[in-house]
Write a protein that holds these residues in place. Structure first.
Motif: not given
Length: 303
Positions: A76-88, A114-123
């Motif tokens: 999980v990555v937080r940068s600025g106003d984005r909270t990003i889950l990398v893979d699930a 989980p509602a705080a996650i703005t983006d998901v990155v799928i490798t």
């Protein structure tokens, strides 16, 4: 957990065995989360290796020769106003893998809604990377405007996947195909694809490498003088001292080895941190040159 000034994971539960580890990359917050471990046949890690040499490699690490417990990490990555889950992670529909598929529980343990996650990155779209998004208990809690990022080549590949050059147990390819198809069907409206690279948030760059799958991607984090690469499945445990050993899940094993060597050379030169899906949790390390190959130097835990 809402996106506020509280550090990622700070409101989580205490655990006897930790399942999350926080790393700061400049102004970017990173939380490595264990999805558990899943069993694989040992030879899958090194399908082209000499049997005696690989057996010695396993013995040197006190590992069994038949079935290994393979670590499975997400970030999980937080940068600025984005909270990003990398893979699930794997998800919970696989009863043969009872020690994996823990992402939803581990997010809760870390205090992350989980509602705080703005983006998901799928490798890439192997089942141990997208399965968690298909899990009841997680998918219905995700926000309706969630954006899911993956390489265009990856989405195209799974419409008619080629397993010609893989070396997997027989039941695996049809399961991989089914899960990837299910993922693409359920999330096609939220999928945002890119060709070579895409900046998801300040200092959070997805870059396609290919090799492991045609659209396999890594995530590069950079802020100030700090940098960290989440390598997905570009690097496995044997890949440091034996980077040309091929993994049975690689759809283009020759290209995967080339990608691995180039990435490890770069990380050894820059000194930036590395995290990967299948390195032992929390997997945070640096890469050091060792003759013509490499050494994994684990980070000292900062707590």
């Amino acid at each position: 957990m809402s996106v506020d000034s509280v550090a990622l994971g700070a409101r989580g539960l205490d655990e006897l065995v930790p399942s999350r580890y926080a790393v700061q990359v400049g102004d970017i917050e990173v939380l490595v989360i264990s999805d558990g471990v899943l069993p694989i046949t040992a030879r899958t890690q090194a399908t082209n290796a000499d049997a005696d040499e690989y057996g010695q490699w396993l013995d040197d690490r006190f590992l069994p020769h038949d079935v290994l417990d393979w670590p499975l990490n997400v970030v999980v990555v937080r940068s600025g106003d984005r909270t990003i889950l990398v893979d699930a992670g794997l998800g919970v529909e696989f009863p043969d893998f009872p020690k994996a598929g823990q992402t939803v529980h581990r997010l809760e343990a870390a205090g992350i809604d989980p509602a705080a996650i703005t983006d998901v990155v799928i490798t890439h779209m192997h089942m141990d990377h997208v399965g968690g998004l298909l899990t009841s208990g997680l998918k219905e809690r995700l926000r309706p405007d969630l954006r899911i990022h993956a390489a265009t080549r990856e989405a195209e590949f799974w419409r008619a996947p080629d397993f010609t050059h893989t070396d997997m147990p027989a039941p695996v390819p049809p399961t991989l195909r089914r899960v990837a198809t299910q993922f693409l069907d359920q999330y096609h409206g939220q999928l945002r694809t890119f060709e070579t690279e895409y900046e998801v948030a300040p200092g959070v760059l997805i870059a396609r490498t290919g090799g492991h799958t045609p659209g396999h991607s890594i995530v590069r984090l950079a802020s100030g003088a700090d940098a960290l690469t989440f390598a997905g499945d570009a690097v496995f445990a044997p890949g440091f001292d034996n980077p040309e050993w091929q993994n049975g899940f690689e759809h283009d094993p020759v290209e995967a080895a080339r990608v691995r060597i180039a990435l490890l050379r770069e990380l050894a030169a820059t000194g930036e941190s590395l995290v990967a899906t299948h390195l032992p949790f929390p997997s945070v390390c640096r890469v050091a040159p060792h003759g013509d190959v490499f050494r994994c130097v684990p980070a000292t835990w900062d707590y």
